[in-house]
Design a protein around this motif. Sequence first.
Motif, PDB file in Angstrom:
ATOM      1  N   GLN A 155      -1.662  -6.466  -6.801  1.00 53.80           N
ATOM      2  CA  GLN A 155      -0.203  -6.457  -6.665  1.00 53.80           C
ATOM      3  C   GLN A 155       0.419  -5.168  -7.172  1.00 53.80           C
ATOM      4  O   GLN A 155       1.328  -4.632  -6.552  1.00 53.80           O
ATOM      5  CB  GLN A 155       0.400  -7.633  -7.437  1.00 53.80           C
ATOM      6  CG  GLN A 155       0.942  -8.698  -6.557  1.00 53.80           C
ATOM      7  CD  GLN A 155       1.598  -9.800  -7.364  1.00 53.80           C
ATOM      8  OE1 GLN A 155       1.157 -10.165  -8.451  1.00 53.80           O
ATOM      9  NE2 GLN A 155       2.661 -10.340  -6.824  1.00 53.80           N
ATOM     10  N   ASN A 156      -0.072  -4.665  -8.290  1.00 57.39           N
ATOM     11  CA  ASN A 156       0.545  -3.483  -8.890  1.00 57.39           C
ATOM     12  C   ASN A 156       0.292  -2.208  -8.082  1.00 57.39           C
ATOM     13  O   ASN A 156       0.982  -1.211  -8.267  1.00 57.39           O
ATOM     14  CB  ASN A 156       0.075  -3.294 -10.326  1.00 57.39           C
ATOM     15  CG  ASN A 156      -1.424  -3.092 -10.431  1.00 57.39           C
ATOM     16  OD1 ASN A 156      -2.200  -3.632  -9.643  1.00 57.39           O
ATOM     17  ND2 ASN A 156      -1.846  -2.324 -11.410  1.00 57.39           N
ATOM     18  N   LEU A 157      -0.685  -2.218  -7.177  1.00 56.20           N
ATOM     19  CA  LEU A 157      -0.996  -1.044  -6.362  1.00 56.20           C
ATOM     20  C   LEU A 157      -0.506  -1.183  -4.919  1.00 56.20           C
ATOM     21  O   LEU A 157      -0.836  -0.355  -4.066  1.00 56.20           O
ATOM     22  CB  LEU A 157      -2.503  -0.775  -6.380  1.00 56.20           C
ATOM     23  CG  LEU A 157      -3.077  -0.417  -7.756  1.00 56.20           C
ATOM     24  CD1 LEU A 157      -4.579  -0.291  -7.690  1.00 56.20           C
ATOM     25  CD2 LEU A 157      -2.444   0.856  -8.284  1.00 56.20           C
ATOM     26  N   LEU A 158       0.290  -2.196  -4.642  1.00 55.00           N
ATOM     27  CA  LEU A 158       0.777  -2.425  -3.279  1.00 55.00           C
ATOM     28  C   LEU A 158       1.568  -1.249  -2.715  1.00 55.00           C
ATOM     29  O   LEU A 158       1.321  -0.851  -1.577  1.00 55.00           O
ATOM     30  CB  LEU A 158       1.601  -3.711  -3.193  1.00 55.00           C
ATOM     31  CG  LEU A 158       2.221  -3.991  -1.816  1.00 55.00           C
ATOM     32  CD1 LEU A 158       1.131  -4.149  -0.761  1.00 55.00           C
ATOM     33  CD2 LEU A 158       3.097  -5.218  -1.876  1.00 55.00           C
ATOM     34  N   PRO A 159       2.504  -0.636  -3.445  1.00 59.80           N
ATOM     35  CA  PRO A 159       3.257   0.474  -2.847  1.00 59.80           C
ATOM     36  C   PRO A 159       2.351   1.626  -2.385  1.00 59.80           C
ATOM     37  O   PRO A 159       2.545   2.169  -1.294  1.00 59.80           O
ATOM     38  CB  PRO A 159       4.188   0.927  -3.969  1.00 59.80           C
ATOM     39  CG  PRO A 159       4.334  -0.275  -4.840  1.00 59.80           C
ATOM     40  CD  PRO A 159       3.019  -0.983  -4.774  1.00 59.80           C
ATOM     41  N   ARG A 160       1.375   1.965  -3.187  1.00 59.87           N
ATOM     42  CA  ARG A 160       0.454   3.042  -2.821  1.00 59.87           C
ATOM     43  C   ARG A 160      -0.410   2.647  -1.614  1.00 59.87           C
ATOM     44  O   ARG A 160      -0.599   3.423  -0.682  1.00 59.87           O
ATOM     45  CB  ARG A 160      -0.427   3.369  -4.023  1.00 59.87           C
ATOM     46  CG  ARG A 160      -1.285   4.556  -3.825  1.00 59.87           C
ATOM     47  CD  ARG A 160      -1.892   4.978  -5.138  1.00 59.87           C
ATOM     48  NE  ARG A 160      -2.924   5.960  -4.897  1.00 59.87           N
ATOM     49  CZ  ARG A 160      -4.011   6.080  -5.605  1.00 59.87           C
ATOM     50  NH1 ARG A 160      -4.210   5.288  -6.630  1.00 59.87           N
ATOM     51  NH2 ARG A 160      -4.907   6.990  -5.327  1.00 59.87           N
ATOM     52  N   ALA A 161      -0.917   1.414  -1.638  1.00 57.23           N
ATOM     53  CA  ALA A 161      -1.746   0.929  -0.537  1.00 57.23           C
ATOM     54  C   ALA A 161      -0.932   0.846   0.753  1.00 57.23           C
ATOM     55  O   ALA A 161      -1.421   1.198   1.826  1.00 57.23           O
ATOM     56  CB  ALA A 161      -2.332  -0.439  -0.874  1.00 57.23           C
ATOM     57  N   ARG A 162       0.302   0.404   0.657  1.00 56.13           N
ATOM     58  CA  ARG A 162       1.168   0.291   1.832  1.00 56.13           C
ATOM     59  C   ARG A 162       1.353   1.658   2.493  1.00 56.13           C
ATOM     60  O   ARG A 162       1.249   1.786   3.711  1.00 56.13           O
ATOM     61  CB  ARG A 162       2.532  -0.285   1.433  1.00 56.13           C
ATOM     62  CG  ARG A 162       3.496  -0.437   2.584  1.00 56.13           C
ATOM     63  CD  ARG A 162       4.878  -0.859   2.107  1.00 56.13           C
ATOM     64  NE  ARG A 162       4.823  -2.061   1.321  1.00 56.13           N
ATOM     65  CZ  ARG A 162       5.299  -3.244   1.714  1.00 56.13           C
ATOM     66  NH1 ARG A 162       5.873  -3.363   2.887  1.00 56.13           N
ATOM     67  NH2 ARG A 162       5.219  -4.284   0.930  1.00 56.13           N
ATOM     68  N   THR A 163       1.589   2.681   1.693  1.00 56.40           N
ATOM     69  CA  THR A 163       1.758   4.032   2.227  1.00 56.40           C
ATOM     70  C   THR A 163       0.505   4.490   2.966  1.00 56.40           C
ATOM     71  O   THR A 163       0.589   5.045   4.064  1.00 56.40           O
ATOM     72  CB  THR A 163       2.083   5.012   1.083  1.00 56.40           C
ATOM     73  OG1 THR A 163       3.279   4.578   0.438  1.00 56.40           O
ATOM     74  CG2 THR A 163       2.275   6.424   1.602  1.00 56.40           C
ATOM     75  N   LEU A 164      -0.657   4.245   2.378  1.00 55.30           N
ATOM     76  CA  LEU A 164      -1.915   4.660   3.002  1.00 55.30           C
ATOM     77  C   LEU A 164      -2.195   3.902   4.300  1.00 55.30           C
ATOM     78  O   LEU A 164      -2.645   4.488   5.289  1.00 55.30           O
ATOM     79  CB  LEU A 164      -3.073   4.473   2.023  1.00 55.30           C
ATOM     80  CG  LEU A 164      -3.076   5.413   0.819  1.00 55.30           C
ATOM     81  CD1 LEU A 164      -4.101   4.955  -0.199  1.00 55.30           C
ATOM     82  CD2 LEU A 164      -3.348   6.835   1.269  1.00 55.30           C
ATOM     83  N   ILE A 165      -1.915   2.611   4.311  1.00 51.55           N
ATOM     84  CA  ILE A 165      -2.178   1.802   5.504  1.00 51.55           C
ATOM     85  C   ILE A 165      -1.224   2.183   6.636  1.00 51.55           C
ATOM     86  O   ILE A 165      -1.645   2.353   7.786  1.00 51.55           O
ATOM     87  CB  ILE A 165      -2.082   0.298   5.178  1.00 51.55           C
ATOM     88  CG1 ILE A 165      -3.240  -0.102   4.253  1.00 51.55           C
ATOM     89  CG2 ILE A 165      -2.090  -0.536   6.446  1.00 51.55           C
ATOM     90  CD1 ILE A 165      -3.128  -1.495   3.673  1.00 51.55           C
ATOM     91  N   ILE A 166       0.044   2.347   6.323  1.00 47.55           N
ATOM     92  CA  ILE A 166       1.023   2.703   7.348  1.00 47.55           C
ATOM     93  C   ILE A 166       0.707   4.089   7.924  1.00 47.55           C
ATOM     94  O   ILE A 166       0.794   4.295   9.140  1.00 47.55           O
ATOM     95  CB  ILE A 166       2.463   2.667   6.781  1.00 47.55           C
ATOM     96  CG1 ILE A 166       2.808   1.258   6.289  1.00 47.55           C
ATOM     97  CG2 ILE A 166       3.480   3.161   7.810  1.00 47.55           C
ATOM     98  CD1 ILE A 166       2.771   0.176   7.327  1.00 47.55           C
ATOM     99  N   SER A 167       0.314   5.026   7.071  1.00 47.17           N
ATOM    100  CA  SER A 167       0.031   6.378   7.550  1.00 47.17           C
ATOM    101  C   SER A 167      -1.218   6.428   8.431  1.00 47.17           C
ATOM    102  O   SER A 167      -1.355   7.331   9.264  1.00 47.17           O
ATOM    103  CB  SER A 167      -0.114   7.348   6.388  1.00 47.17           C
ATOM    104  OG  SER A 167      -1.280   7.068   5.645  1.00 47.17           O
ATOM    105  N   ALA A 168      -2.137   5.466   8.275  1.00 47.84           N
ATOM    106  CA  ALA A 168      -3.360   5.440   9.085  1.00 47.84           C
ATOM    107  C   ALA A 168      -3.093   4.922  10.498  1.00 47.84           C
ATOM    108  O   ALA A 168      -3.918   5.111  11.391  1.00 47.84           O
ATOM    109  CB  ALA A 168      -4.418   4.582   8.407  1.00 47.84           C
ATOM    110  N   ARG A 169      -1.979   4.243  10.712  1.00 52.10           N
ATOM    111  CA  ARG A 169      -1.579   3.731  12.031  1.00 52.10           C
ATOM    112  C   ARG A 169      -2.656   2.873  12.691  1.00 52.10           C
ATOM    113  O   ARG A 169      -3.056   3.110  13.833  1.00 52.10           O
ATOM    114  CB  ARG A 169      -1.175   4.866  12.953  1.00 52.10           C
ATOM    115  CG  ARG A 169       0.023   5.608  12.438  1.00 52.10           C
ATOM    116  CD  ARG A 169       0.469   6.655  13.403  1.00 52.10           C
ATOM    117  NE  ARG A 169       1.635   7.324  12.838  1.00 52.10           N
ATOM    118  CZ  ARG A 169       2.584   7.855  13.550  1.00 52.10           C
ATOM    119  NH1 ARG A 169       2.530   7.815  14.854  1.00 52.10           N
ATOM    120  NH2 ARG A 169       3.595   8.442  12.981  1.00 52.10           N
TER     121      ARG A 169
END
Length: 85
Positions: A49-63
Amino acid sequence: MTEILAVFRSRSQAADCNTRLKNFGIPTSLVNTPKEANVGCGLSVKIPQNLLPRARTLIISARYSAFYGFYTMQNLYGRIYVVRM
């Protein structure tokens, strides 16, 4: 306890995402997508949960074309609740 899932419709893209996040230092794991998510068979990436913002950025950028969305999953008294974020 609430868990965060990144849900995919493709097993290979879920595995790729899991590897990508681990390479960026995010401790993730591959899990079967719960049937309560109503996505069909697939794999999900469990994210702290605490790393969601970072993970979200990486997943969205990978398309990822098979990325379905982020879900919260709770196990309350033996019943699993899955809600889209």
